[in-house]
Design a protein around this motif. Structure first.
Motif, PDB file in Angstrom:
ATOM      1  N   ASP A 115       0.865  -1.177   0.000  1.00 31.80           N
ATOM      2  CA  ASP A 115       0.000   0.000   0.000  1.00 31.80           C
ATOM      3  C   ASP A 115       0.900   1.225   0.000  1.00 31.80           C
ATOM      4  OD1 ASP A 115      -2.605  -1.175   0.223  1.00 31.80           O
ATOM      5  OD2 ASP A 115      -2.226  -1.556   2.342  1.00 31.80           O
ATOM      6  N   VAL A 116       0.523   2.215  -0.788  1.00 36.09           N
ATOM      7  CA  VAL A 116       1.257   3.475  -0.812  1.00 36.09           C
ATOM      8  C   VAL A 116       0.237   4.596  -0.623  1.00 36.09           C
ATOM      9  CG1 VAL A 116       1.200   3.700  -3.341  1.00 36.09           C
ATOM     10  CG2 VAL A 116       3.016   4.828  -2.040  1.00 36.09           C
ATOM     11  N   THR A 117       0.605   5.593   0.179  1.00 34.78           N
ATOM     12  CA  THR A 117      -0.345   6.683   0.430  1.00 34.78           C
ATOM     13  C   THR A 117      -0.205   7.768  -0.627  1.00 34.78           C
ATOM     14  OG1 THR A 117       1.011   8.148   1.823  1.00 34.78           O
ATOM     15  CG2 THR A 117      -0.078   6.280   2.928  1.00 34.78           C
ATOM     16  N   ASP A 118      -1.275   8.551  -0.738  1.00 33.89           N
ATOM     17  CA  ASP A 118      -1.271   9.656  -1.691  1.00 33.89           C
ATOM     18  C   ASP A 118      -0.364  10.799  -1.245  1.00 33.89           C
ATOM     19  OD1 ASP A 118      -2.873  10.446   0.453  1.00 33.89           O
ATOM     20  OD2 ASP A 118      -4.439  11.318  -0.799  1.00 33.89           O
ATOM     21  N   ARG A 119       0.176  10.715  -0.048  1.00 36.73           N
ATOM     22  CA  ARG A 119       1.043  11.777   0.485  1.00 36.73           C
ATOM     23  C   ARG A 119       2.506  11.613   0.075  1.00 36.73           C
ATOM     24  NH1 ARG A 119      -2.060  14.113   4.761  1.00 36.73           N
ATOM     25  NH2 ARG A 119      -4.182  13.931   3.986  1.00 36.73           N
ATOM     26  N   VAL A 120       2.843  10.479  -0.542  1.00 34.55           N
ATOM     27  CA  VAL A 120       4.236  10.255  -0.965  1.00 34.55           C
ATOM     28  C   VAL A 120       4.270   9.828  -2.442  1.00 34.55           C
ATOM     29  CG1 VAL A 120       5.356   9.856   1.260  1.00 34.55           C
ATOM     30  CG2 VAL A 120       4.150   7.988   0.153  1.00 34.55           C
ATOM     31  N   PRO A 121       3.961  10.761  -3.359  1.00 38.06           N
ATOM     32  CA  PRO A 121       3.948  10.403  -4.780  1.00 38.06           C
ATOM     33  C   PRO A 121       5.303   9.916  -5.286  1.00 38.06           C
ATOM     34  CG  PRO A 121       3.732  12.782  -4.483  1.00 38.06           C
ATOM     35  CD  PRO A 121       3.614  12.157  -3.128  1.00 38.06           C
ATOM     36  N   ARG A 122       6.391  10.384  -4.674  1.00 37.03           N
ATOM     37  CA  ARG A 122       7.729   9.916  -5.047  1.00 37.03           C
ATOM     38  C   ARG A 122       7.834   8.403  -4.854  1.00 37.03           C
ATOM     39  NH1 ARG A 122       9.697  11.959  -1.058  1.00 37.03           N
ATOM     40  NH2 ARG A 122       9.995  10.095   0.167  1.00 37.03           N
ATOM     41  N   ALA A 123       7.285   7.901  -3.747  1.00 41.16           N
ATOM     42  CA  ALA A 123       7.321   6.459  -3.465  1.00 41.16           C
ATOM     43  C   ALA A 123       6.496   5.702  -4.508  1.00 41.16           C
ATOM     44  CB  ALA A 123       6.807   6.172  -2.063  1.00 41.16           C
ATOM     45  N   ARG A 124       5.340   6.223  -4.834  1.00 39.72           N
ATOM     46  CA  ARG A 124       4.513   5.536  -5.833  1.00 39.72           C
ATOM     47  C   ARG A 124       5.231   5.459  -7.176  1.00 39.72           C
ATOM     48  NH1 ARG A 124      -1.821   6.068  -7.382  1.00 39.72           N
ATOM     49  NH2 ARG A 124      -1.642   4.999  -9.363  1.00 39.72           N
ATOM     50  N   ARG A 125       5.877   6.549  -7.583  1.00 39.62           N
ATOM     51  CA  ARG A 125       6.620   6.530  -8.851  1.00 39.62           C
ATOM     52  C   ARG A 125       7.743   5.499  -8.803  1.00 39.62           C
ATOM     53  NH1 ARG A 125       5.926  12.070  -8.123  1.00 39.62           N
ATOM     54  NH2 ARG A 125       8.075  12.299  -7.427  1.00 39.62           N
ATOM     55  N   PHE A 126       8.425   5.374  -7.663  1.00 40.30           N
ATOM     56  CA  PHE A 126       9.479   4.363  -7.509  1.00 40.30           C
ATOM     57  C   PHE A 126       8.894   2.964  -7.689  1.00 40.30           C
ATOM     58  CE2 PHE A 126      11.265   1.217  -4.566  1.00 40.30           C
ATOM     59  CZ  PHE A 126      12.477   0.999  -5.205  1.00 40.30           C
ATOM     60  N   TYR A 127       7.797   2.672  -7.010  1.00 39.65           N
ATOM     61  CA  TYR A 127       7.193   1.340  -7.117  1.00 39.65           C
ATOM     62  C   TYR A 127       6.751   1.051  -8.546  1.00 39.65           C
ATOM     63  CZ  TYR A 127       7.167   1.335  -2.007  1.00 39.65           C
ATOM     64  OH  TYR A 127       7.538   1.373  -0.686  1.00 39.65           O
ATOM     65  N   GLU A 128       6.212   2.045  -9.228  1.00 37.88           N
ATOM     66  CA  GLU A 128       5.817   1.859 -10.632  1.00 37.88           C
ATOM     67  C   GLU A 128       7.033   1.545 -11.498  1.00 37.88           C
ATOM     68  OE1 GLU A 128       3.736   5.532 -11.241  1.00 37.88           O
ATOM     69  OE2 GLU A 128       1.790   4.637 -10.741  1.00 37.88           O
ATOM     70  N   ARG A 129       8.138   2.261 -11.304  1.00 38.32           N
ATOM     71  CA  ARG A 129       9.363   1.976 -12.068  1.00 38.32           C
ATOM     72  C   ARG A 129       9.867   0.570 -11.778  1.00 38.32           C
ATOM     73  NH1 ARG A 129      10.690   7.056 -10.277  1.00 38.32           N
ATOM     74  NH2 ARG A 129      12.226   6.231  -8.832  1.00 38.32           N
ATOM     75  N   PHE A 130       9.665   0.096 -10.563  1.00 36.96           N
ATOM     76  CA  PHE A 130      10.117  -1.241 -10.166  1.00 36.96           C
ATOM     77  C   PHE A 130       9.244  -2.326 -10.799  1.00 36.96           C
ATOM     78  CE2 PHE A 130      11.274  -4.774  -7.436  1.00 36.96           C
ATOM     79  CZ  PHE A 130      12.590  -4.509  -7.090  1.00 36.96           C
ATOM     80  N   GLY A 131       8.039  -1.970 -11.240  1.00 37.71           N
ATOM     81  CA  GLY A 131       7.158  -2.933 -11.888  1.00 37.71           C
ATOM     82  C   GLY A 131       5.825  -3.164 -11.198  1.00 37.71           C
ATOM     83  N   PHE A 132       5.583  -2.514 -10.077  1.00 34.82           N
ATOM     84  CA  PHE A 132       4.294  -2.635  -9.398  1.00 34.82           C
ATOM     85  C   PHE A 132       3.235  -1.902 -10.200  1.00 34.82           C
ATOM     86  CE2 PHE A 132       7.133  -3.604  -5.943  1.00 34.82           C
ATOM     87  CZ  PHE A 132       6.410  -4.423  -5.083  1.00 34.82           C
ATOM     88  N   VAL A 133       2.023  -2.448 -10.193  1.00 35.97           N
ATOM     89  CA  VAL A 133       0.886  -1.803 -10.850  1.00 35.97           C
ATOM     90  C   VAL A 133      -0.251  -1.673  -9.847  1.00 35.97           C
ATOM     91  CG1 VAL A 133       1.494  -2.609 -13.179  1.00 35.97           C
ATOM     92  CG2 VAL A 133      -0.013  -3.991 -11.735  1.00 35.97           C
ATOM     93  N   VAL A 134      -1.084  -0.675 -10.070  1.00 39.16           N
ATOM     94  CA  VAL A 134      -2.242  -0.451  -9.205  1.00 39.16           C
ATOM     95  C   VAL A 134      -3.212  -1.609  -9.400  1.00 39.16           C
ATOM     96  CG1 VAL A 134      -4.228   1.046  -8.748  1.00 39.16           C
ATOM     97  CG2 VAL A 134      -1.966   2.040  -9.213  1.00 39.16           C
ATOM     98  N   ARG A 135      -3.641  -2.188  -8.287  1.00 37.23           N
ATOM     99  CA  ARG A 135      -4.577  -3.303  -8.358  1.00 37.23           C
ATOM    100  C   ARG A 135      -6.008  -2.791  -8.488  1.00 37.23           C
ATOM    101  NH1 ARG A 135      -4.071  -8.888  -5.491  1.00 37.23           N
ATOM    102  NH2 ARG A 135      -2.781  -7.813  -3.981  1.00 37.23           N
ATOM    103  N   GLY A 136      -6.225  -1.536  -8.235  1.00 35.76           N
ATOM    104  CA  GLY A 136      -7.557  -0.977  -8.392  1.00 35.76           C
ATOM    105  C   GLY A 136      -8.295  -0.752  -7.096  1.00 35.76           C
TER     106      GLY A 136
END
Length: 171
Positions: free
Chosen positions: A119-140
């Protein structure tokens, strides 16, 4: 790119776990389900129990702990989960996050998990971008953080069979 030493945390490492966890909670309080106030009340036995519940890993650079991550189980029994990822601000962008997350991926694959979630919070968009680059996708699935309903959690998942090349039915 920095190559940090990665230490797996044992119960004897509880002071290190506590200290890095406090730094993480102070630096990014809206990134976690817990709080500095809550964990500040933990006793040694609580920290030892947390270390045992892991696994936890610490990134070490020049003798200093500069990052932390934990793996664990979640509500879907066959999946494994990433918890409590944090990198010292001065160390961000130099490969430490990839090293730490790589430890969780290796552990999850060894556990036979088909997926690794977080889970990633909306308060750390930098973390979400990192996870996306690593290959994680939003499950919805998005939901409010229980301790502060103004913070939104987004669930992300990494398909581990894509990393291992082993079809899920043969695992």
């Amino acid at each position: 790119m920095l190559v940090a030493r990665i230490d797996r945390v044992s119960p004897e490492d509880w002071p290190r776990l506590r200290d890095v966890r406090f730094r993480a909670l102070a630096d990014e309080p809206d990134a976690y389900g817990s709080s500095l106030e809550r964990e500040g009340a933990y006793l040694e036995e609580d920290w030892r129990r947390l270390a045992e519940a892991g696994p936890w890993w610490l990134a070490v650079d020049g003798g200093a702990d500069v990052g932390i991550v934990a793996g664990g189980r979640h509500e879907v029994p066959e999946e494994r989960w990433v918890y409590s990822m944090w990198i010292e601000p001065s160390q961000r962008g130099n490969g430490v996050a990839e090293q730490l997350l790589g430890e969780v991926v290796t552990w999850a694959i060894a556990e036979g998990a088909p997926r690794l979630g977080l889970d990633v919070t909306d308060r750390v968009p930098r973390a979400r971008r990192f996870y996306e680059r690593f290959g994680f996708v939003v499950r919805g699935r998005a939901r409010p953080l229980p301790r502060d309903r103004s913070i939104e959690l987004t669930e992300m998942v990494l398909e581990l069979r894509a990393i291992t090349g082993v079809p899920e039915e043969r695992r």
